[in-house]
Design an enzyme around this catalytic site. Structure first.
Site, mmCIF file in Angstrom:
data_model
loop_
_atom_site.group_PDB
_atom_site.id
_atom_site.type_symbol
_atom_site.label_atom_id
_atom_site.label_comp_id
_atom_site.label_asym_id
_atom_site.label_seq_id
_atom_site.Cartn_x
_atom_site.Cartn_y
_atom_site.Cartn_z
ATOM 1 N N ASP A 88 0.343 4.133 -2.433
ATOM 2 C CA ASP A 88 1.193 2.985 -2.148
ATOM 3 C C ASP A 88 0.311 1.857 -1.639
ATOM 4 O O ASP A 88 -0.918 1.967 -1.631
ATOM 5 C CB ASP A 88 2.288 3.336 -1.131
ATOM 6 C CG ASP A 88 3.612 2.640 -1.464
ATOM 7 O OD1 ASP A 88 3.649 1.395 -1.406
ATOM 8 O OD2 ASP A 88 4.583 3.335 -1.784
ATOM 9 N N HIS B 78 3.442 -1.640 -5.716
ATOM 10 C CA HIS B 78 3.032 -0.724 -4.639
ATOM 11 C C HIS B 78 1.590 -0.252 -4.851
ATOM 12 O O HIS B 78 1.292 0.944 -4.723
ATOM 13 C CB HIS B 78 3.982 0.469 -4.551
ATOM 14 C CG HIS B 78 5.325 0.128 -3.959
ATOM 15 N ND1 HIS B 78 5.484 -0.197 -2.634
ATOM 16 C CD2 HIS B 78 6.560 0.031 -4.521
ATOM 17 C CE1 HIS B 78 6.767 -0.456 -2.392
ATOM 18 N NE2 HIS B 78 7.442 -0.329 -3.526
ATOM 19 N N GLU C 181 10.346 -1.758 -7.271
ATOM 20 C CA GLU C 181 10.045 -2.884 -6.373
ATOM 21 C C GLU C 181 8.767 -3.622 -6.781
ATOM 22 O O GLU C 181 7.890 -3.891 -5.964
ATOM 23 C CB GLU C 181 9.927 -2.375 -4.934
ATOM 24 C CG GLU C 181 11.223 -1.778 -4.412
ATOM 25 C CD GLU C 181 11.115 -1.259 -2.989
ATOM 26 O OE1 GLU C 181 12.114 -1.348 -2.245
ATOM 27 O OE2 GLU C 181 10.043 -0.762 -2.600
#
Length: 539
Positions: free
Chosen positions: A175, A246, A313
């Site tokens: 991440d 990420h 995201e």
């Protein structure tokens, strides 16, 4: 009384009632294919009880393990009415889940690592248990990128999963805040990407910082050990390598992976706060080749059918500004940057498929179309899962409003670093993985369900324990047992069985949240969280 969690499909007491002794001379006889279960029983139940459990088919007191192909693949039949005691399963996995039930029936002391009362008389209730799981995917996702969990902690969580008959460990390895798996051809991913200079304490709006460096990673031998340890417990490890968002930790280690025509990627560090970083991978052939190299090593380490690629995201601001990204969009004849992300995911779907694996990603990967063999983790509610199932894709249901265990467990001010919706033990128990409105054929695409644990505010295993337990016990029952509709579920009966289960968790050393609320040392006064008011959306 049989206080087993998750609840078995059927329990039939012996007509005479009572119990069956497990004396010191009890033997353990493993039929073909069950030798691994026998090793596990001797190492765990044998260690806790002090019973040697030798292989001796001639002893009158013995436990017999056998595979019966007439039973469901993970189903089992546990016959404890008289010696010899029998555990039969449709596969070695079924025998193993039957052994887990036997361990629970011995009582909490069977979950310790050594006998607490040497020489005691052990006994089991005289019952027959018939059991099989509702879902084939009964998962737990653990985020080790935000806060690293050392290998011993991961192995411990595999044991905790096995004790609850969970069988998929979704390992979130990369991440913005850290890269946790050794990739030999790219050593900087762990030399640089596994470490951050400091860490935000609490929600990203908090003014507090832990100024100590934080990090760590698993060597490839660590990963091999974890995967083998899981396999011995009939748990599949599904790795997650996030693309294209990420990814700041990877870009900090290899600046050429970022959008260099927009950002000075050489100045980026591993991110030290929470949220969604704008620094995403560039849509270049260099990046594709780099991550193909990463995935080649990942496939060597993880034999799982599925490989998770994240896909969630992904902020597009840098692609919108990037000449390189705009050129890629034009060359491919795409409509916009959202379609560019779909192309990016599609590349790795084809790459994995060519190697006999299946891609799975968070439900954003549906946007722009998805190859037929890919599967979806539905996290933004039920909508993504419904859309995926109706389009013929397999689905794992893990809606954040219901089974994100980083969300707070009560509305009180004592809850440590409150995040998200209030999701009580009863709320999790009433979660239904299969959405309303699906046809039978569509519902068949629901592989199962998964609880997710994001660790931004979980700095150590004690904090992870607090957030995960006891709610994971409720989730395990939802994933395994054929429960009625949510409103009709017997939460009072589950709570009664939990009284015994707390004793097992105590014996295992789990720092769970007590039913009465956090203990003083479990609180985090003054550390800002991010509570969301109001009930979660209905399914």
């Amino acid at each position: 009384m049989v206080d087993v969690i998750p609840a078995p499909v059927g329990v039939v007491p012996d007509a005479a009632g009572g119990s069956v002794p497990l004396p010191a001379d009890t033997a353990l006889v493993a039929g073909p294919g069950t030798e691994g279960v026998a090793r596990w029983l001797r190492a765990t139940v044998g260690a806790a009880t002090g019973l040697a459990l030798p292989e001796d088919a001639g002893r009158p007191h013995r436990i017999e393990l056998d595979i019966d192909p007439e039973l469901p693949p993970e189903g089992y039949r546990l016959a404890l009415d008289a010696h010899p005691l029998r555990i039969r399963g449709g596969s070695a996995a079924g025998v193993f889940w039957g052994a887990q039930t036997l361990r629970q029936l011995l009582g909490p002391d069977a979950f310790r690592r050594a006998p607490v009362r040497p020489g005691r008389d052990w006994e089991l209730p005289a019952v027959t248990v018939e059991d099989a799981p509702r879902f084939r995917w009964r998962g737990l996702m653990l985020d080790v990128a935000r806060h690293f969990m050392p290998k011993e902690g991961v192995l411990r969580y595999l044991d905790l999963m096995a004790a609850h008959k969970l069988n998929v460990f979704h390992f979130h390895l990369t991440d913005d805040q850290g890269w946790r798996v050794e990739i030999k051809r790219y050593p900087r991913l762990t030399q640089t990407g596994a470490w951050r200079a400091r860490t935000k304490l609490g929600h990203r709006a908090s003014p507090l910082w832990d100024e100590r460096p934080h990090g760590g990673y698993y060597t490839q031998d660590d990963i091999r050990e974890i995967v083998a340890y899981a396999a011995e417990r009939h748990i599949t490890v599904v790795p997650e390598i996030d693309v294209p968002g990420h990814s700041q930790a990877a870009i900090a280690a290899h600046p050429e992976l970022g959008n260099t025509d927009v950002v000075d990627t050489a100045a980026l560090d591993v991110w030290d706060t929470w949220g969604i970083s704008a620094n995403i991978l560039a849509p270049t052939d260099t990046v594709l080749r780099f991550y193909e190299g990463v995935f080649e090593e990942v496939l060597e380490l993880f034999p799982s059918e599925f490989v998770h690629v994240g896909g969630d995201e992904c902020r597009k601001e840098q692609w919108t500004e990037s000449v390189t990204a705009k050129t890629r969009v034009a060359d491919l004849g795409l409509r916009d940057e959202d379609a560019l992300q779909s192309w990016f995911i599609g590349h790795f779907d084809a790459w994995l498929t060519a190697r006999g694996r299946r891609l799975i990603g968070w439900d954003e990967i549906l946007e722009g179309g998805l190859a037929p063999g890919a599967a979806v983790s539905s996290w933004r509610g039920y909508g993504g899962g419904v859309a995926a199932a109706r389009a013929g894709h397999d689905v794992v249901m893990c809606p954040e409003q219901h089974v994100y265990l980083d969300h707070r467990q009560a509305p009180g001010e004592d809850e440590p670093v409150p995040i998200g919706f209030v999701r009580t033990l009863e709320d999790v128990y009433r979660f239904e993985p299969v959405p309303d409105g699906l046809t039978e054929a569509e519902a068949a695409h629901v592989l199962g369900t998964q609880a997710n644990v994001w660790t931004e505010v979980m700095e150590d295993t004690g904090r992870v324990d607090y957030q995960v337990f006891p709610r994971l016990a409720a989730f395990a029952e939802v994933a395994w047992s054929p429960l009625p509709a949510p409103a009709a579920r017997d939460f009072a009966g589950f709570s009664r069985r939990m009284t015994a289960h707390y004793g097992r968790l105590d014996a295992l050393g789990v720092a769970y949240r007590p039913p009465t609320g956090p203990r003083p040392w479990q609180r985090r006064p003054g550390v800002l969280g991010r509570p969301i008011e109001g009930p979660p959306p209905n399914r």
